[in-house]
Scaffold this motif. Structure first.
Motif, mmCIF file in Angstrom:
data_model
loop_
_atom_site.group_PDB
_atom_site.id
_atom_site.type_symbol
_atom_site.label_atom_id
_atom_site.label_comp_id
_atom_site.label_asym_id
_atom_site.label_seq_id
_atom_site.Cartn_x
_atom_site.Cartn_y
_atom_site.Cartn_z
ATOM 1 N N MET A 195 -52.428 -25.652 -47.275
ATOM 2 C CA MET A 195 -51.880 -24.493 -46.593
ATOM 3 C C MET A 195 -52.485 -24.402 -45.193
ATOM 4 O O MET A 195 -53.696 -24.540 -45.027
ATOM 5 C CB MET A 195 -52.179 -23.213 -47.365
ATOM 6 N N GLN A 196 -51.616 -24.167 -44.209
ATOM 7 C CA GLN A 196 -52.047 -24.109 -42.808
ATOM 8 C C GLN A 196 -51.660 -22.754 -42.227
ATOM 9 O O GLN A 196 -50.542 -22.277 -42.432
ATOM 10 C CB GLN A 196 -51.373 -25.239 -42.028
ATOM 11 N N GLU A 197 -52.583 -22.147 -41.504
ATOM 12 C CA GLU A 197 -52.256 -20.867 -40.867
ATOM 13 C C GLU A 197 -51.304 -21.104 -39.705
ATOM 14 O O GLU A 197 -51.465 -22.040 -38.919
ATOM 15 C CB GLU A 197 -53.518 -20.166 -40.371
ATOM 16 N N ILE A 198 -50.295 -20.245 -39.583
ATOM 17 C CA ILE A 198 -49.311 -20.334 -38.499
ATOM 18 C C ILE A 198 -49.291 -19.008 -37.754
ATOM 19 O O ILE A 198 -49.544 -17.952 -38.335
ATOM 20 C CB ILE A 198 -47.901 -20.664 -39.033
ATOM 21 N N PRO A 199 -49.015 -19.034 -36.446
ATOM 22 C CA PRO A 199 -49.087 -17.791 -35.657
ATOM 23 C C PRO A 199 -47.975 -16.802 -35.959
ATOM 24 O O PRO A 199 -48.140 -15.604 -35.746
ATOM 25 C CB PRO A 199 -49.008 -18.289 -34.209
ATOM 26 N N ASP A 200 -46.824 -17.293 -36.434
ATOM 27 C CA ASP A 200 -45.694 -16.385 -36.643
ATOM 28 C C ASP A 200 -44.819 -16.893 -37.785
ATOM 29 O O ASP A 200 -44.071 -17.853 -37.623
ATOM 30 C CB ASP A 200 -44.877 -16.241 -35.370
ATOM 31 N N ALA A 201 -44.896 -16.228 -38.919
ATOM 32 C CA ALA A 201 -44.080 -16.624 -40.073
ATOM 33 C C ALA A 201 -42.609 -16.273 -39.868
ATOM 34 O O ALA A 201 -41.725 -16.921 -40.441
ATOM 35 C CB ALA A 201 -44.598 -15.932 -41.325
ATOM 36 N N VAL A 202 -42.326 -15.258 -39.054
ATOM 37 C CA VAL A 202 -40.952 -14.797 -38.880
ATOM 38 C C VAL A 202 -40.093 -15.890 -38.260
ATOM 39 O O VAL A 202 -38.936 -16.096 -38.650
ATOM 40 C CB VAL A 202 -40.911 -13.519 -38.017
ATOM 41 N N ASP A 203 -40.648 -16.633 -37.314
ATOM 42 C CA ASP A 203 -39.894 -17.705 -36.669
ATOM 43 C C ASP A 203 -39.459 -18.751 -37.693
ATOM 44 O O ASP A 203 -38.320 -19.227 -37.676
ATOM 45 C CB ASP A 203 -40.751 -18.354 -35.574
ATOM 46 N N PHE A 204 -40.373 -19.117 -38.594
ATOM 47 C CA PHE A 204 -40.035 -20.082 -39.643
ATOM 48 C C PHE A 204 -39.003 -19.506 -40.607
ATOM 49 O O PHE A 204 -38.093 -20.212 -41.057
ATOM 50 C CB PHE A 204 -41.300 -20.486 -40.410
ATOM 51 N N ALA A 205 -39.142 -18.218 -40.938
ATOM 52 C CA ALA A 205 -38.204 -17.585 -41.858
ATOM 53 C C ALA A 205 -36.789 -17.571 -41.271
ATOM 54 O O ALA A 205 -35.809 -17.863 -41.968
ATOM 55 C CB ALA A 205 -38.655 -16.163 -42.168
ATOM 56 N N ILE A 206 -36.673 -17.241 -39.997
ATOM 57 C CA ILE A 206 -35.373 -17.228 -39.330
ATOM 58 C C ILE A 206 -34.724 -18.608 -39.406
ATOM 59 O O ILE A 206 -33.550 -18.751 -39.762
ATOM 60 C CB ILE A 206 -35.524 -16.783 -37.864
ATOM 61 N N SER A 207 -35.487 -19.631 -39.055
ATOM 62 C CA SER A 207 -34.970 -20.991 -39.051
ATOM 63 C C SER A 207 -34.487 -21.404 -40.441
ATOM 64 O O SER A 207 -33.411 -21.974 -40.599
ATOM 65 C CB SER A 207 -36.049 -21.959 -38.558
ATOM 66 N N ARG A 208 -35.282 -21.095 -41.458
ATOM 67 C CA ARG A 208 -34.914 -21.506 -42.818
ATOM 68 C C ARG A 208 -33.674 -20.771 -43.308
ATOM 69 O O ARG A 208 -32.793 -21.375 -43.944
ATOM 70 C CB ARG A 208 -36.084 -21.270 -43.775
ATOM 71 N N VAL A 209 -33.591 -19.484 -43.055
ATOM 72 C CA VAL A 209 -32.416 -18.719 -43.489
ATOM 73 C C VAL A 209 -31.151 -19.239 -42.805
ATOM 74 O O VAL A 209 -30.104 -19.410 -43.453
ATOM 75 C CB VAL A 209 -32.609 -17.213 -43.195
ATOM 76 N N MET A 210 -31.230 -19.503 -41.515
ATOM 77 C CA MET A 210 -30.062 -20.008 -40.796
ATOM 78 C C MET A 210 -29.678 -21.403 -41.271
ATOM 79 O O MET A 210 -28.492 -21.731 -41.373
ATOM 80 C CB MET A 210 -30.324 -19.995 -39.287
ATOM 81 N N ARG A 211 -30.665 -22.249 -41.576
ATOM 82 C CA ARG A 211 -30.367 -23.590 -42.084
ATOM 83 C C ARG A 211 -29.675 -23.532 -43.444
ATOM 84 O O ARG A 211 -28.854 -24.394 -43.756
ATOM 85 C CB ARG A 211 -31.649 -24.418 -42.211
ATOM 86 N N SER A 212 -30.001 -22.520 -44.234
ATOM 87 C CA SER A 212 -29.394 -22.402 -45.560
ATOM 88 C C SER A 212 -28.049 -21.668 -45.529
ATOM 89 O O SER A 212 -27.472 -21.387 -46.578
ATOM 90 C CB SER A 212 -30.349 -21.680 -46.518
ATOM 91 N N GLY A 213 -27.576 -21.356 -44.322
ATOM 92 C CA GLY A 213 -26.264 -20.717 -44.187
ATOM 93 C C GLY A 213 -26.295 -19.212 -44.179
ATOM 94 O O GLY A 213 -25.242 -18.567 -44.212
ATOM 95 N N GLY A 214 -27.495 -18.614 -44.146
ATOM 96 C CA GLY A 214 -27.601 -17.161 -44.104
ATOM 97 C C GLY A 214 -27.454 -16.604 -42.701
ATOM 98 O O GLY A 214 -27.438 -17.352 -41.713
ATOM 99 N N ASP A 215 -27.356 -15.291 -42.625
ATOM 100 C CA ASP A 215 -27.242 -14.601 -41.344
ATOM 101 C C ASP A 215 -28.566 -13.933 -40.992
ATOM 102 O O ASP A 215 -29.393 -13.659 -41.868
ATOM 103 C CB ASP A 215 -26.148 -13.529 -41.397
ATOM 104 N N VAL A 216 -28.748 -13.649 -39.706
ATOM 105 C CA VAL A 216 -29.941 -12.954 -39.236
ATOM 106 C C VAL A 216 -29.504 -11.729 -38.439
ATOM 107 O O VAL A 216 -28.714 -11.852 -37.499
ATOM 108 C CB VAL A 216 -30.828 -13.864 -38.362
ATOM 109 N N GLU A 217 -29.990 -10.571 -38.837
ATOM 110 C CA GLU A 217 -29.723 -9.319 -38.131
ATOM 111 C C GLU A 217 -31.006 -8.890 -37.431
ATOM 112 O O GLU A 217 -32.017 -8.634 -38.085
ATOM 113 C CB GLU A 217 -29.294 -8.224 -39.109
ATOM 114 N N VAL A 218 -30.966 -8.827 -36.109
ATOM 115 C CA VAL A 218 -32.115 -8.369 -35.335
ATOM 116 C C VAL A 218 -31.851 -6.919 -34.942
ATOM 117 O O VAL A 218 -30.925 -6.621 -34.189
ATOM 118 C CB VAL A 218 -32.344 -9.237 -34.091
ATOM 119 N N VAL A 219 -32.663 -6.018 -35.473
ATOM 120 C CA VAL A 219 -32.439 -4.580 -35.306
ATOM 121 C C VAL A 219 -33.305 -4.057 -34.166
ATOM 122 O O VAL A 219 -34.486 -4.386 -34.068
ATOM 123 C CB VAL A 219 -32.779 -3.833 -36.616
#
Length: 366
Positions: A324-348
């Motif tokens: 396990m490696q510490e990363i500065p921002d998990a949200v960036d990885f989460a966005i990328s993975r959701v979009m790669r899997s065909g999901g949508d991203v809503e930025v509020v």
């Protein structure tokens, strides 16, 4: 011009070498070329990737035509990877270094400015526009049968005679309805071809109401607003009005979206809220729509082997046993993975309810 294919390519690219992502606001109403170039140099001082920095600066100094309001550049010199896109909408300044292009700001832009279909309609035909990221991508039109009114004083001007409305006959009404149906069929084809995500309709109140009533319910659900506008309006006038109405509608929709998300998560009914629960759903590719408060980011931990994400410090990956490696921002990885899997991203934008609830959440596929 940034296309859907470009976004898919960015989402697929990963590298064992650092990837530099640069977003630069170049809105001419807020500065000039020299001020933006200086700001870019200051932004790149945080980076220690000489080849990539040189490639980005060379593009901005020599190739960028300054016709847009924003520019995004991705570079990974060891992999020979370089992509640059001028944008018609402004962006937030950002420099990011990771193992893949940072699509966080793009997700925000796609959510705010992506996939607008605009219809201007009258009794004879329709004009259709596809605006994406502030640019006119496609424009088409259809003209049906001419609507000929009878002169005042004829039989049709008498109440109850052939329709009962001055200047209107049963035949005129039939022509109008036929034209509208043809315009609706044409619009549906246009929406499908251009993968329209939201629809706005312009015209007189009566014409908009008739056109809307003839649309199938699936397309009616994508209508975010209507507005009065002449059929002869320029595409710049249409874009300006569409963005205004669309933004107002988006603000209302976001408010309802957050209420639905928080309620569903509280009932454990197809939604999660908060970073850790959301990351677990992302790990399982269960997120259909990722919802994030603008600007939210938080350090976390990621498995170097399988990409498992968690906000909790772990000695080894609970999924595969990897490091396990510490990363500065998990949200960036989460966005990328959701979009790669065909999901949508809503930025509020600016929502106190989401802020209190945990800044991030998601609607689930199952």
């Amino acid at each position: 011009m940034l296309t859907d294919q470009d976004v898919r390519e960015l989402l697929k690219f990963t590298s064992p070498h650092p990837v530099l992502s640069v977003y630069l606001n170049t809105d001419p109403t807020l500065g000039n070329k020299d001020s933006y170039r200086l700001r870019l140099r200051n932004m790149l001082k945080k980076v220690n990737l000489p080849q990539d920095e040189e490639a980005v600066e060379r593009y901005i100094m020599q190739e960028y035509d300054w016709s847009g309001r924003g520019v995004v550049v991705f570079s990974c010199a060891p992999e020979g990877f370089f992509r640059a896109y001028a944008l018609a909408v402004p962006v937030r300044d950002l420099v990011h270094v990771g193992d893949r292009p940072s699509v966080r700001v793009l997700a925000d832009l796609l959510d705010s400015y992506g996939g607008y279909g605009v219809v201007l309609v009258d009794k004879q035909g329709a004009r259709l526009f596809h605006f994406h990221l502030g640019e006119l991508r496609e424009q088409e039109g259809i003209v049906g049968e001419a609507v000929k009114r009878t002169k005042h004083g004829g039989a049709s001007s008498l109440p109850g005679a052939r329709g009962g409305t001055a200047g209107r006959t049963k035949h005129v009404d039939e022509v109008i309805e036929r034209n509208m149906k043809e315009a609706v069929d044409f619009a549906i084809s246009f929406f499908e071809q251009n993968r329209i995500r939201r629809i706005l309709i312009g015209g007189t109140e009566d014409n908009v109401a008739l056109f809307r009533s003839l649309l199938p319910k699936a397309w009616q659900s994508l209508i975010v607003g209507t507005f009065p506008m002449n059929m002869t309006a320029s595409h710049a006038e249409v874009l300006a009005k569409a963005m205004q109405v669309g933004h107002e509608a988006e603000t209302k929709r976001e408010s309802q979206l957050i209420k639905d998300l928080i309620t569903a998560a509280a009932k454990n009914s197809g939604a999660v809220i908060g970073l850790e629960d959301t990351l677990q759903a992302v790990n399982e590719d269960r997120v259909m729509t990722l919802v994030i408060l603008e600007g939210f980011g938080q350090s976390a931990y990621r498995c170097t082997q399988c990409g498992y994400l968690t906000s909790r410090q772990q000695g080894a990956c609970p999924a595969c046993g990897g490091e396990m490696q510490e990363i500065p921002d998990a949200v960036d990885f989460a966005i990328s993975r959701v979009m790669r899997s065909g999901g949508d991203v809503e930025v509020v934008h600016r929502n106190p309810d989401l802020e209190k609830a945990g800044m991030i959440g998601g609607f689930l596929r199952y």
